[in-house]
Design an enzyme around this catalytic site. Structure first.
Site, mmCIF file in Angstrom:
data_model
loop_
_atom_site.group_PDB
_atom_site.id
_atom_site.type_symbol
_atom_site.label_atom_id
_atom_site.label_comp_id
_atom_site.label_asym_id
_atom_site.label_seq_id
_atom_site.Cartn_x
_atom_site.Cartn_y
_atom_site.Cartn_z
ATOM 1 C CB SER A 146 7.061 29.510 41.005
ATOM 2 O OG SER A 146 7.398 29.913 42.310
ATOM 3 C CE LYS B 271 8.974 33.623 41.240
ATOM 4 N NZ LYS B 271 8.288 32.609 42.062
ATOM 5 C CB SER C 79 11.598 30.014 40.880
ATOM 6 O OG SER C 79 10.206 30.078 41.031
ATOM 7 C CE LYS D 230 9.564 30.377 37.499
ATOM 8 N NZ LYS D 230 9.873 29.166 38.294
#
Length: 495
Positions: A73, A76, A131, A245
């Site tokens: 993720s 992202k 997320s 992130k």
């Protein structure tokens, strides 16, 4: 036989040595929290890691940073960047498309549902902090009308940013063998994205409340960031963390791209493929602490001296055309207040020093004392430079002229040239008839002069015509005499 035994013994010794090597190698358990400057690759749990200075990109620590890895993720980061680069305003209302529900089983979600209406900003906060793969698909469709064109945009943007080890297959990071990146690419992408104030604000938020219109009702969704370093009520809270992130799936392991700032020092770390969830928090904190030991204090006065070529320059209007610099004037920086204040710069790094000079140049404000017009005297104060440091310290300095600048010479207007005065007739009380007679008399004289000129020209023409006629008669007589002589000579020859 003896040779065989010796060979066997050597082989056994070698194997024993190889078995002992891991025991000698550094391990995460041997990390000394009191000596962060001694960090080595073996102290990290991650298979791949990188730490860079955010401002200059200077690499501070690396471990397999160019090895291809699965990003999970952390993908992202690119999705959020493209959303912010789109023409959708943050306060614009958006409707969640059906594609938001078309995500793989087991995906993390915000959650949002097709048909939900919210501000675009709420969607971005919700998908980044939680997320949410549903939010990533929704963003892809809202920005580019479909997931495939959005993924194509992701790959094109990666190429534009020089992310040569990166390839995307989806907008959220769910596993695909052709969906990969490197720690180096993630660091470079994050450095670029962090230039956006909106991006920095979103990734630094520990929580967010989304306001969603769903089925005719107003629904509030409280979202908590998965970044434990941002949560002051959790064990792994790191006060200097500013983002960015997390990521995880079975093939990628536990991943984290993080940022931290302390006393003007800004760093970005990447840790990929940790075996346990909490390992990434330990690795990030160790990298941050190591990074902060790599900086040194540099006086602001030294940075301003290097920035003189950009900051301490003026263009003086109305300068003398003979000025050797065309009115360009270098300024001296002096009378500095708090010039001994320091900023943090990566020690021994030219690129970091250059980045620090650029930051000072961008942050400096100049207030001019007067209009920049000539004349200017050497030593004259033309302005004041002011600068606010990250810790709030205010630095100021005077800007004085380094030389004289003469003004353009004034152009003196010469008096208009008057025609010579004509003699004026004496005033007379003669009646108008006398003036008329004088006018007629002048006219008669002019006419007589003109007739005289015409007569002279006529006489000259007549004289010339007579001369031509006389010359013509002489030529005829000469030809006639020549002809008679020739005839006489001919008769004599016949006789």
């Amino acid at each position: 036989m003896n040779l065989y035994r010796r060979f066997t013994a050597a082989l056994v010794a070698t194997l024993l040595l190889l078995c002992l090597i891991p025991a000698w190698a550094e391990s995460p358990a041997e990390y000394d929290i009191n000596a962060p400057q001694n960090l080595v690759a073996g102290h990290l749990f991650a298979e791949s890691a990188l730490l860079v200075d955010e401002d200059s990109g200077e690499v501070l620590f690396t471990k397999n940073s160019r090895v291809r890895m699965y990003p999970a993720s952390t993908t992202k980061i690119m999705t959020l960047l493209l959303a912010l680069e789109s023409d959708i305003p943050l306060d614009g209302q958006v409707t969640i498309p059906p594609e938001a529900a078309q995500i793989p089983e087991g995906s993390s979600v915000i959650p949002v549902q097709p048909g939900d209406v919210m501000k675009f900003e709420d969607l971005l906060y919700g998908f980044m902090l939680s997320s949410g793969n549903d939010g990533a698909n929704a963003i892809a469709v809202l920005v580019d009308g479909g997931i495939e064109p959005f993924v194509a945009r992701m790959n094109a943007r990666a190429q534009e940013l020089g992310l040569e080890g990166t390839h995307y297959v989806n907008a959220h990071g769910y596993h695909d063998s052709e969906h990969y990146t490197t720690a180096q690419d993630l660091a470079n992408l994050s450095r670029f994205a962090m230039q956006s104030e909106a991006f920095r604000r979103i990734v630094a938020a520990p929580k967010w409340t989304m306001s969603v219109q769903r089925g005719g009702q107003e629904v509030s969704l409280d979202i908590v960031s998965r970044n434990s370093l941002l949560q002051n009520d959790q064990k792994y809270y790191y006060p200097d963390c500013t983002g960015i992130k997390t990521g995880h799936h079975n093939k990628a392991g536990w991943c984290f791209v993080g940022s931290a700032e302390r006393d003007g020092m800004r760093v970005i770390c990447v840790v990929l493929n940790c075996a346990q969830e909490n390992d990434k928090w330990y690795d990030a904190a160790r990298l941050f602490e190591y990074g902060f030991t790599r900086y040194e204090d540099v006086p602001v006065s030294a940075l301003l001296e290097q920035a003189k070529g950009t900051l301490a320059q003026a263009n003086i209007e109305n300068a003398d055309p003979a000025d050797p610099h065309g009115g360009g004037l270098a300024l001296n920086i002096g009378d500095m207040a708090n010039g001994d204040a320091t900023v943090k710069v990566v020690a021994g790094s030219e690129s970091a020093m250059s980045a620090a000079v650029d930051r000072v140049t961008a942050a400096a404000q100049i207030e001019w004392a007067r209009a920049l017009t000539a004349p200017v005297s050497a030593g004259e104060q033309l302005g004041t430079l002011s600068l606010a440091l990250p810790d709030g310290t205010q630095v100021s300095a005077s800007l004085t002229a380094s030389r004289d600048v003469a003004a353009k010479p004034e152009v003196t207007q010469a008096p208009a040239t008057q025609p010579p005065a004509q003699p004026q007739p004496e005033a007379t009380n003669a009646p108008a008839e006398t003036s008329n007679k004088r006018g007629w008399g002048t006219g008669i004289v002019i006419a007589l002069i003109a007739l005289l000129v015409v007569a002279c020209v006529a006489l000259a023409v007549a004289h010339m015509s007579a001369r031509r006629r006389r010359a013509a008669r002489r030529r005829r007589r000469k030809r006639t005499g020549t002809a008679k002589a020739s005839s006489s000579q001919a008769r004599n020859r016949r006789g």
